[in-house]
Design an enzyme around this catalytic site. Structure first.
Site, short mmCIF file in Angstrom:
data_model
loop_
_atom_site.label_atom_id
_atom_site.label_comp_id
_atom_site.label_asym_id
_atom_site.label_seq_id
_atom_site.Cartn_x
_atom_site.Cartn_y
_atom_site.Cartn_z
N GLU A 94 0.82 -1.19 0.00
CA GLU A 94 0.00 0.00 0.00
C GLU A 94 0.87 1.26 0.00
O GLU A 94 1.90 1.31 0.65
CB GLU A 94 -0.93 0.00 1.22
CG GLU A 94 -1.98 -1.10 1.15
CD GLU A 94 -2.92 -1.11 2.33
OE1 GLU A 94 -4.00 -1.70 2.20
OE2 GLU A 94 -2.58 -0.54 3.39
N CYS A 107 3.58 8.54 1.09
CA CYS A 107 4.15 7.57 2.02
C CYS A 107 4.35 6.26 1.27
O CYS A 107 3.38 5.64 0.80
CB CYS A 107 3.20 7.38 3.20
SG CYS A 107 3.77 6.18 4.42
N CYS A 114 6.73 -6.68 7.12
CA CYS A 114 7.84 -6.12 7.90
C CYS A 114 8.38 -7.20 8.83
O CYS A 114 7.61 -7.93 9.45
CB CYS A 114 7.38 -4.91 8.71
SG CYS A 114 8.74 -4.08 9.58
N CYS A 118 6.95 -4.49 15.37
CA CYS A 118 6.64 -3.57 16.47
C CYS A 118 5.20 -3.83 16.91
O CYS A 118 4.30 -4.00 16.09
CB CYS A 118 6.81 -2.13 16.02
SG CYS A 118 8.52 -1.72 15.59
N CYS A 121 1.91 -1.83 15.54
CA CYS A 121 1.75 -1.59 14.11
C CYS A 121 1.04 -2.76 13.45
O CYS A 121 1.48 -3.91 13.55
CB CYS A 121 3.12 -1.37 13.47
SG CYS A 121 3.05 -1.02 11.70
N CYS A 343 -1.51 6.21 9.93
CA CYS A 343 -0.22 5.69 10.37
C CYS A 343 -0.40 4.39 11.16
O CYS A 343 -1.21 4.31 12.07
CB CYS A 343 0.48 6.72 11.25
SG CYS A 343 2.12 6.23 11.78
#
Length: 381
Positions: A94, A107, A114, A118, A121, A343
């Site tokens: 995305e 962005c 990933c 974290c 997220c 975010c």
């Protein structure tokens, strides 16, 4: 996306100059191709009319010019626009464009999924598939620029800033990210200011130290905690590179830039976790020797995270304590949350090689506690 041959989309000027040199051509051909591909948005070699037909034919035999398939293109009520782009192998990433009165920020993602996981997220629960190539990273800019150039509000909505804050840890895909940044800053491509291209990292210290040799883009640190004990819990990479070592590397990078620039410190405020007044005071003390601006990001909830967004009053109190300590502080406005473009909400479609998403889903299905779900994210369930 066709993977046969070299993809011109991801080639820097020096790489193109080498390609043309091998063909017996002059270096200026590289500038011509860069302008056709990036400045004019051409994706057909035959449209490069200032190259002879014979050269175009030779170029087609040596390289391809492929852009990703757009699976969907959505615009939020606030004007934020999100694309889902299909990459080789079937996974998708995305990319989000955020229009503002005086700038337009894109962005971009650097990996499919990933690897860092974290805890706050939502990309983390998708797991990890692979790194993106330089062509796949810059193709996100290409697609967005092409899509936006025909809008009625072109002046206000064009891309002026690019941030590596999408899916992935950019510094774990170092070479491809550096090549993509090179193209973003290249005058014959996108011509963005080095101040307006920002790489955000969770703190891959060796790569931060290497950056000074390869780029002078702006730097952001995803900090999210004022001490190692707390950061170990929510940013697992901290167990390898602690806060002191990470900030030292960031300060060293800033000191080696030709102009005076500040580090952007990103701090996601999670209700009851890292948003107490004592955390704000500790953060103020921690950053005293680092030229920085602090960007506070209220947590964006997603299903089964186990976390909550702090109240506006808590966010403002945290900000005010940092302002009183002399820092430049902003609270990031949530944008595009109605299309899951805020975010921490970018998830794409990841064919997970880590099986982390499988463990997470299983934990949710059996009614695990929030702590158990968090453990599932990191493979400890």
């Amino acid at each position: 996306m066709d993977n046969s041959g070299i993809n011109l989309l991801g080639m820097t000027r020096s790489q193109l100059e080498t390609l043309f040199s091998d063909m017996g051509e002059k270096p200026f051909r590289a500038r011509q191709v860069l302008k056709w591909v990036h400045a004019r948005g051409v994706n057909d070699i035959d449209q490069m009319t200032d190259l002879s037909k014979a050269l175009r034919q030779r170029l087609r035999s040596a390289a391809v010019l492929d852009v990703p398939e757009i699976l969907y293109d959505k615009t939020a009520k606030d004007g934020t626009r999100k694309w889902l782009m299909k990459m080789a192998g079937g996974s998708a990433v995305e990319t989000v464009f955020i229009p503002e009165a005086n700038r337009g920020t894109l962005c971009v993602s650097s990996q499919i999924g990933c690897a860092l996981d974290c805890s706050f997220c939502s990309t983390g629960k998708q797991g990890f598939n692979r790194d993106l190539s330089a062509a796949e990273i810059i193709s996100q800019v290409w697609v967005a620029a092409k899509a936006l150039e025909g809008t009625e509000e072109r002046r206000e909505r064009r891309i002026t800033n690019v941030v590596f804050m999408g899916m992935g840890e950019p510094l774990l895909n170092y070479d491809a990210v550096m090549a993509a940044i090179n193209l973003m800053l290249e005058d014959n491509a996108y011509g963005l200011s080095k101040r307006r291209v920002t790489l955000s990292t969770s703190g891959v210290v060796p790569a931060i130290r290497q950056m000074a040799e390869d780029t002078d883009c702006s730097l952001a640190l995803s900090l999210h905690a004022p001490n190692d004990a707390l950061r170990d819990e929510i940013v697992p990479l901290n167990k390898k590179y602690g806060i002191a070592e990470t900030l030292a590397a960031c300060n060293d990078y800033l000191s080696r830039l030709a102009d005076k620039r500040r580090l952007t410190v990103e701090y996601t405020l999670i209700n009851g976790v890292n948003d107490h007044a004592d955390h704000a005071r500790e953060l103020a003390d921690l950053l005293r020797q680092t030229p920085c601006k602090i960007n506070l990001i209220p947590f964006n909830p997603f299903p089964n995270s186990g976390y909550e967004r702090p109240s506006n009053n808590r966010c403002h109190h945290f900000r005010d304590l940092l302002l009183a300590a002399g820092y430049n502080v902003t609270i990031r406005k949530t944008r595009g949350d109605d299309i899951d473009a805020a975010c921490g909400q970018l998830v794409g479609q990841v064919q997970d090689k880590t099986r982390r998403s499988e463990r997470f889903i299983k934990a949710v299905q059996i009614g695990s506690t929030a702590a158990e779900i968090a453990s599932a994210r990191t493979g400890r369930l």
